[in-house]
Design an enzyme around this catalytic site. Structure first.
Site, PDB file in Angstrom:
ATOM      1  N   LYS A   9      -6.971  53.007 -20.949  1.00 32.13           N
ATOM      2  CA  LYS A   9      -6.529  51.699 -21.665  1.00 32.13           C
ATOM      3  C   LYS A   9      -6.691  51.980 -23.055  1.00 32.13           C
ATOM      4  O   LYS A   9      -7.549  53.025 -23.390  1.00 32.13           O
ATOM      5  CB  LYS A   9      -7.392  50.551 -21.142  1.00 32.13           C
ATOM      6  CG  LYS A   9      -7.135  50.006 -19.728  1.00 32.13           C
ATOM      7  CD  LYS A   9      -8.048  48.919 -19.244  1.00 32.13           C
ATOM      8  CE  LYS A   9      -7.130  48.383 -17.926  1.00 32.13           C
ATOM      9  NZ  LYS A   9      -8.402  47.300 -17.506  1.00 32.13           N
ATOM     10  N   TYR A  49       0.974  43.366 -15.314  1.00 35.75           N
ATOM     11  CA  TYR A  49      -0.011  42.487 -14.882  1.00 35.75           C
ATOM     12  C   TYR A  49       0.582  41.142 -14.367  1.00 35.75           C
ATOM     13  O   TYR A  49      -0.200  40.215 -14.279  1.00 35.75           O
ATOM     14  CB  TYR A  49      -1.312  42.234 -15.878  1.00 35.75           C
ATOM     15  CG  TYR A  49      -2.110  43.393 -16.295  1.00 35.75           C
ATOM     16  CD1 TYR A  49      -2.836  43.799 -15.122  1.00 35.75           C
ATOM     17  CD2 TYR A  49      -2.031  43.927 -17.422  1.00 35.75           C
ATOM     18  CE1 TYR A  49      -3.904  44.953 -15.128  1.00 35.75           C
ATOM     19  CE2 TYR A  49      -3.345  45.018 -17.488  1.00 35.75           C
ATOM     20  CZ  TYR A  49      -3.880  45.255 -16.476  1.00 35.75           C
ATOM     21  OH  TYR A  49      -4.879  46.543 -16.684  1.00 35.75           O
ATOM     22  N   ASN A 112     -12.808  47.727 -20.332  1.00 36.48           N
ATOM     23  CA  ASN A 112     -13.417  48.572 -19.096  1.00 36.48           C
ATOM     24  C   ASN A 112     -12.695  49.923 -18.728  1.00 36.48           C
ATOM     25  O   ASN A 112     -12.589  50.553 -17.970  1.00 36.48           O
ATOM     26  CB  ASN A 112     -13.264  47.660 -17.535  1.00 36.48           C
ATOM     27  CG  ASN A 112     -12.097  47.256 -17.206  1.00 36.48           C
ATOM     28  OD1 ASN A 112     -10.920  47.532 -17.923  1.00 36.48           O
ATOM     29  ND2 ASN A 112     -11.874  46.656 -16.052  1.00 36.48           N
ATOM     30  N   HIS A 115      -7.425  51.674 -16.037  1.00 34.17           N
ATOM     31  CA  HIS A 115      -6.738  50.887 -14.736  1.00 34.17           C
ATOM     32  C   HIS A 115      -6.406  52.149 -13.601  1.00 34.17           C
ATOM     33  O   HIS A 115      -5.854  53.111 -14.008  1.00 34.17           O
ATOM     34  CB  HIS A 115      -5.530  50.538 -15.383  1.00 34.17           C
ATOM     35  CG  HIS A 115      -4.546  49.920 -14.348  1.00 34.17           C
ATOM     36  ND1 HIS A 115      -4.496  48.854 -13.650  1.00 34.17           N
ATOM     37  CD2 HIS A 115      -3.500  50.814 -13.726  1.00 34.17           C
ATOM     38  CE1 HIS A 115      -3.564  48.904 -12.592  1.00 34.17           C
ATOM     39  NE2 HIS A 115      -2.949  49.944 -12.472  1.00 34.17           N
ATOM     40  N   GLU A 126       4.221  50.559  -9.780  1.00 34.25           N
ATOM     41  CA  GLU A 126       3.600  50.947 -11.196  1.00 34.25           C
ATOM     42  C   GLU A 126       4.120  51.991 -11.824  1.00 34.25           C
ATOM     43  O   GLU A 126       4.651  52.211 -13.040  1.00 34.25           O
ATOM     44  CB  GLU A 126       2.215  50.853 -11.185  1.00 34.25           C
ATOM     45  CG  GLU A 126       1.507  49.490 -11.159  1.00 34.25           C
ATOM     46  CD  GLU A 126       0.099  49.499 -10.753  1.00 34.25           C
ATOM     47  OE1 GLU A 126      -0.578  50.391 -10.759  1.00 34.25           O
ATOM     48  OE2 GLU A 126      -0.670  48.316 -10.638  1.00 34.25           O
TER      49      GLU A 126
HETATM   50  P1  IDP Z   1      -8.839  46.111 -11.540  1.00 28.03           P
HETATM   51  O1  IDP Z   1      -8.260  46.431 -13.017  1.00 28.03           O
HETATM   52  O2  IDP Z   1     -10.163  46.524 -11.284  1.00 28.03           O
HETATM   53  O3  IDP Z   1      -7.866  46.404 -10.808  1.00 28.03           O
HETATM   54  P2  IDP Z   1      -7.864  43.289 -11.779  1.00 28.03           P
HETATM   55  O4  IDP Z   1      -8.595  42.245 -11.109  1.00 28.03           O
HETATM   56  O5  IDP Z   1      -6.752  43.726 -11.072  1.00 28.03           O
HETATM   57  O6  IDP Z   1      -9.118  44.533 -11.804  1.00 28.03           O
HETATM   58  O7  IDP Z   1      -7.794  42.824 -13.056  1.00 28.03           O
HETATM   59  C1  IDP Z   1      -7.129  43.589 -14.034  1.00 28.03           C
HETATM   60  C2  IDP Z   1      -7.811  43.913 -15.332  1.00 28.03           C
HETATM   61  O8  IDP Z   1      -8.159  42.418 -16.072  1.00 28.03           O
HETATM   62  C3  IDP Z   1      -9.361  44.239 -15.363  1.00 28.03           C
HETATM   63  O9  IDP Z   1      -9.222  45.788 -15.144  1.00 28.03           O
HETATM   64  C4  IDP Z   1      -9.744  43.599 -16.746  1.00 28.03           C
HETATM   65  O10 IDP Z   1      -9.547  44.452 -17.735  1.00 28.03           O
HETATM   66  C5  IDP Z   1      -9.226  42.160 -16.464  1.00 28.03           C
HETATM   67  N1  IDP Z   1      -9.929  41.361 -16.097  1.00 28.03           N
HETATM   68  C6  IDP Z   1     -10.164  41.036 -14.665  1.00 28.03           C
HETATM   69  N2  IDP Z   1     -10.840  40.131 -14.561  1.00 28.03           N
HETATM   70  C7  IDP Z   1     -11.278  39.805 -15.781  1.00 28.03           C
HETATM   71  C8  IDP Z   1     -11.979  38.469 -16.524  1.00 28.03           C
HETATM   72  O11 IDP Z   1     -12.459  37.632 -15.590  1.00 28.03           O
HETATM   73  N3  IDP Z   1     -12.254  38.666 -17.746  1.00 28.03           N
HETATM   74  C9  IDP Z   1     -11.555  39.405 -18.535  1.00 28.03           C
HETATM   75  N4  IDP Z   1     -10.855  40.233 -18.097  1.00 28.03           N
HETATM   76  C10 IDP Z   1     -10.716  40.248 -16.776  1.00 28.03           C
HETATM   77 MG    MG Z   2      -5.921  45.636 -10.476  1.00 28.76          MG
END
Ligand code: IDP
Ligand code: MG
Length: 148
Positions: A9, A49, A112, A115, A126
């Protein structure tokens, strides 16, 4: 052989983590099949997304992903989808284990670093979205040293 979509990212690119992250997948033994530095626009990020479009954090997430270049990759190997998710680490920061990429390099859920596809079927979608031009056809000569 299974493939997964991995994206470093914008924060990971800005923080100079590209080499470190690629190294972890390489050293595990996975094969790099696609790689590009790309800045995506809003409609593209919203498509990537789309499953999260009802979430309250969706707009912030899209802003984050379009805020700078990302490194889009395809990695191949046995169980690479599940193992890739383990290398990346948990979504919830409270569950982040040291030794995972997010565990070592991230604090907030919304910054974070990386992805990874969560299932073989989402990986297929994807990869098709991010690499419409297709990916490299090559076989690593390390194969017999990594698989029995
Ligand atoms: P993942 O990346 O671990 O698969 P997902 O639930 O698919 O997690 O969510 C996609 C991305 O959305 C996450 O990596 C994170 O960057 C963001 N995200 C998920 N939950 C939250 C939240 O509660 N607040 C802010 N960003 C979030
Ligand atoms: Mg995800």
């Amino acid at each position: 052989m299974e493939q997964t979509f991995i994206m470093i990212k914008p924060d990971g690119v800005q923080r100079g983590l590209v080499g470190e992250i690629i190294g972890r997948f390489e050293k595990k033994g996975f094969t790099l099949k696609g790689l590009k530095l790309i800045t995506v626009d809003r409609p593209f990020a919203e498509k990537h997304y789309a499953d999260l479009s009802a979430k309250p954090f969706f707009n912030g997430l899209v802003e984050y992903i379009i805020s700078g270049p990302v490194v889009a990759m395809v990695w191949e190997g046995k169980n690479v989808v599940t193992t890739g998710r383990k290398i990346i680490g948990a979504t919830n920061p409270a569950e982040l284990a040291p030794g995972t990429i997010r565990g070592d390099y991230a604090i907030d859920i919304g910054r974070n670093v990386i992805h990874g596809s969560d299932a073989v079927e989402s990986a297929r979608k994807e990869i098709a979205l991010w690499f419409p031009e297709g990916i490299a056809e090559w076989k690593s000569s390390l194969h017999p040293w990594i698989y029995e």
